[in-house]
Design an enzyme around this catalytic site. Structure first.
Site, PDB file in Angstrom:
ATOM      1  N   GLY A 178       0.802  -1.219   0.000  1.00  0.00           N
ATOM      2  CA  GLY A 178       0.000   0.000   0.000  1.00  0.00           C
ATOM      3  C   GLY A 178       0.834   1.269   0.000  1.00  0.00           C
ATOM      4  N   THR A 179       1.887   1.280   0.792  1.00  0.00           N
ATOM      5  CA  THR A 179       2.713   2.484   0.890  1.00  0.00           C
ATOM      6  C   THR A 179       3.331   2.816  -0.466  1.00  0.00           C
ATOM      7  OG1 THR A 179       3.177   1.976   3.199  1.00  0.00           O
ATOM      8  CG2 THR A 179       4.688   3.511   2.104  1.00  0.00           C
ATOM      9  N   ASN A 239      -8.681   3.654   7.944  1.00  0.00           N
ATOM     10  CA  ASN A 239      -8.086   2.542   8.682  1.00  0.00           C
ATOM     11  C   ASN A 239      -8.373   2.586  10.182  1.00  0.00           C
ATOM     12  OD1 ASN A 239      -6.291   4.783   7.855  1.00  0.00           O
ATOM     13  ND2 ASN A 239      -4.907   3.940   9.386  1.00  0.00           N
ATOM     14  N   GLN A 251      -7.765  -0.482   2.941  1.00  0.00           N
ATOM     15  CA  GLN A 251      -8.648  -1.103   3.940  1.00  0.00           C
ATOM     16  C   GLN A 251      -9.940  -1.628   3.327  1.00  0.00           C
ATOM     17  OE1 GLN A 251      -8.097  -1.713   7.189  1.00  0.00           O
ATOM     18  NE2 GLN A 251      -6.095  -0.744   7.245  1.00  0.00           N
ATOM     19  N   SER A 284      -3.343  -3.577  -0.864  1.00  0.00           N
ATOM     20  CA  SER A 284      -2.244  -4.298  -0.236  1.00  0.00           C
ATOM     21  C   SER A 284      -2.714  -5.670   0.237  1.00  0.00           C
ATOM     22  CB  SER A 284      -1.756  -3.465   0.956  1.00  0.00           C
ATOM     23  OG  SER A 284      -0.719  -4.111   1.605  1.00  0.00           O
ATOM     24  N   HIS A 335      -1.683  -7.949   2.411  1.00  0.00           N
ATOM     25  CA  HIS A 335      -1.704  -8.436   3.800  1.00  0.00           C
ATOM     26  C   HIS A 335      -2.918  -7.956   4.588  1.00  0.00           C
ATOM     27  CE1 HIS A 335      -0.155  -4.943   6.289  1.00  0.00           C
ATOM     28  NE2 HIS A 335       0.178  -4.513   5.081  1.00  0.00           N
ATOM     29  N   THR A 384      12.469  -7.176 -10.559  1.00  0.00           N
ATOM     30  CA  THR A 384      12.058  -8.572 -10.746  1.00  0.00           C
ATOM     31  C   THR A 384      10.751  -8.832 -10.009  1.00  0.00           C
ATOM     32  OG1 THR A 384      14.354  -9.229 -10.976  1.00  0.00           O
ATOM     33  CG2 THR A 384      12.799 -10.974 -10.372  1.00  0.00           C
ATOM     34  N   CYS A 437       3.241   6.831  18.298  1.00  0.00           N
ATOM     35  CA  CYS A 437       4.367   7.304  19.081  1.00  0.00           C
ATOM     36  C   CYS A 437       5.249   8.200  18.217  1.00  0.00           C
ATOM     37  CB  CYS A 437       5.169   6.114  19.576  1.00  0.00           C
ATOM     38  SG  CYS A 437       6.373   6.583  20.804  1.00  0.00           S
TER      39      CYS A 437
HETATM   40  N1  PLP Z   1      -3.139   2.976   3.460  1.00  0.00           N
HETATM   41  C1  PLP Z   1      -3.956   2.556   4.445  1.00  0.00           C
HETATM   42  C2  PLP Z   1      -5.338   3.113   4.547  1.00  0.00           C
HETATM   43  C3  PLP Z   1      -3.517   1.608   5.365  1.00  0.00           C
HETATM   44  O1  PLP Z   1      -4.324   1.200   6.339  1.00  0.00           O
HETATM   45  C4  PLP Z   1      -2.196   1.094   5.239  1.00  0.00           C
HETATM   46  C5  PLP Z   1      -1.671   0.131   6.224  1.00  0.00           C
HETATM   47  O2  PLP Z   1      -2.018   0.143   7.381  1.00  0.00           O
HETATM   48  C6  PLP Z   1      -1.394   1.548   4.182  1.00  0.00           C
HETATM   49  C7  PLP Z   1      -1.902   2.491   3.321  1.00  0.00           C
HETATM   50  C8  PLP Z   1      -0.010   1.028   3.973  1.00  0.00           C
HETATM   51  O3  PLP Z   1      -0.054  -0.277   3.439  1.00  0.00           O
HETATM   52  P1  PLP Z   1       1.218  -1.252   3.514  1.00  0.00           P
HETATM   53  O4  PLP Z   1       1.285  -1.740   4.923  1.00  0.00           O
HETATM   54  O5  PLP Z   1       0.902  -2.365   2.565  1.00  0.00           O
HETATM   55  O6  PLP Z   1       2.403  -0.476   3.089  1.00  0.00           O
END
Ligand code: PLP
Length: 382
Positions: A72-73, A152, A180, A200, A202, A238, A326
């Protein structure tokens, strides 16, 4: 036996057995580089393309619109930076919201430091943006609107279709962070006028470190990772074949069970919320009670510090999350809870539970029973 009640599925989910089984051969016997020319590599390439089709179908896209990323990031970074890059030396205007994940917020800040203007829309008490405010914010130089599909922390689902309509009325690219939402609720990129979408694996029982970015055919952006010719020259590197295969299988399972899962989790979520409200005085639900992800429960428990509640629940084998992060050694109240109008104190007394199809009613009863006792003790100063 010690209990293990995992209620942090918004942070990550357990890998399904079937997903793991499907991935296994691509770690071992089928290890070829999917981009190689020989027949041995063809099997890896086929597996990647099969996953691409499953993922594209899930959002009503075409497989040529799916680009694999590391999660996701990366998808969020790629989407925003690739659109910004199209401006060359000029800068433009980006509209987002104040409740995005930091993958969006910090990328926007980065672009702001480079000269782009960023409007961060506020939200109401439910966590929703105001559509008129969005439309009013669009300027002649607006290049991108990025609004998350679902939040999230509080699970609020935005009016995505209407946001897409506004974006397209003004010829602005519309990106949504659906990390999400994908695999949990129905998404149709065509119906919602979505140009770019991040997801994403996971977050829906697939492996970590793999995700995708949907880019509508016709959107003119360049490469966002430079190197080899993979992913039609847009994202070099890759291919992570086992990860892609796992994400494809997790998508297949999620889509096969989507409607049933929505019903199951929504019922369990509402039962969970009701139980908390009934048993713990001074508890309130954060966010919308209608447009909410099926698996999200976020509550404020007056005079009970979230971090302390989390530690006490941990001792009972219950795992959840708090609405704070934090920063430099100090606990900051969540930017999302502050944005919906909560005081710092209320935000810090909030806690998030996120369920999955593996969560049972018995898990919920056990959690509320313990939560009630913990909150009572904290309020009595024990
Ligand atoms: N965007 C949202 C709304 C998320 O909840 C998250 C992860 O918590 C991310 C992006 C980032 O995803 P990733 O953990 O796959 O980098």
């Amino acid at each position: 036996m010690e209990r293990h009640v995992y209620l942090d599925n918004a942070a990550t989910t357990m890998l399904w057995d079937k997903v793991y089984e499907k991935m296994k051969p691509y770690f071992m016997e089928e290890y070829a580089n999917a981009s190689s020319a020989y027949s041995f590599a063809q099997r890896s390439r086929n597996a990647v393309e099969d996953a691409r089709v499953v993922i594209a179908d899930a959002i009503n896209a075409s497989s040529s619109e799916i680009y694999f990323t590391s999660g996701g990031t990366e998808s969020d970074n790629n989407a925003l930076k690739a659109v910004a890059d199209t401006m060359g030396d000029r800068h433009g205007h980006i509209i987002t919201t104040s409740i995005e994940h930091h993958a969006i917020l910090n990328t926007c800040e980065y672009l702001e430091n480079k000269g782009f203007r960023v409007t961060r829309l506020g939200v109401d008490a439910d966590g929703k943006i105001n559509l008129k405010e969005l439309e009013d914010a669009v300027c002649d130089d607006t290049i991108l609107i990025s609004v998350m599909f679902a939040n999230n922390e509080i699970g609020t689902i935005q009016p995505i279709k209407k946001i897409g309509e506004i974006a397209h009325r003004h010829n602005v690219i519309f990106h949504t962070d659906a990390v999400q939402a994908f695999g949990h609720i129905n998404i149709d990129v065509k119906e919602c006028n979505i140009d770019m979408l991040s997801a994403s694996a996971h977050k829906f029982h697939g492996p970590k470190g793999i995700g995708f970015l949907y880019v509508r055919n016709g959107i003119k952006i360049g490469a966002y990772m430079h190197g080899g010719a993979q992913e039609r020259h847009r994202r070099a590197g890759t291919l992570n074949v086992p990860g892609i295969v796992g994400m494809g299988e997790a998508t297949r399972i999620a889509m096969e069970n989507l409607n049933e899962e929505i019903i199951y989790q929504t019922r369990l979520r509402d039962y969970f919320i009701e139980k908390i409200m009934e048993n713990i005085p001074g508890s309130t639900l954060n966010g919308s009670n209608i447009d909410r992800l099926p698996g999200n429960i976020n509550v404020c428990l007056e005079h009970a510090l979230g971090e302390t509640v989390l530690i006490m629940l941990d001792r009972k084998g219950i795992y959840c999350s708090v609405g704070s992060a934090c920063t430099s050694g100090a606990m900051d109240a969540s930017h999302v809870l502050i944005a919906i109008g909560m005081s710092k104190e209320m935000a810090r007394s909030s806690i998030r539970f996120s369920i999955s199809s593996a969560t049972t009613m018995d898990d919920v009863d056990y959690t509320v029973e313990n939560l009630k006792e913990i909150v009572e003790n904290l309020r009595n100063g024990d």
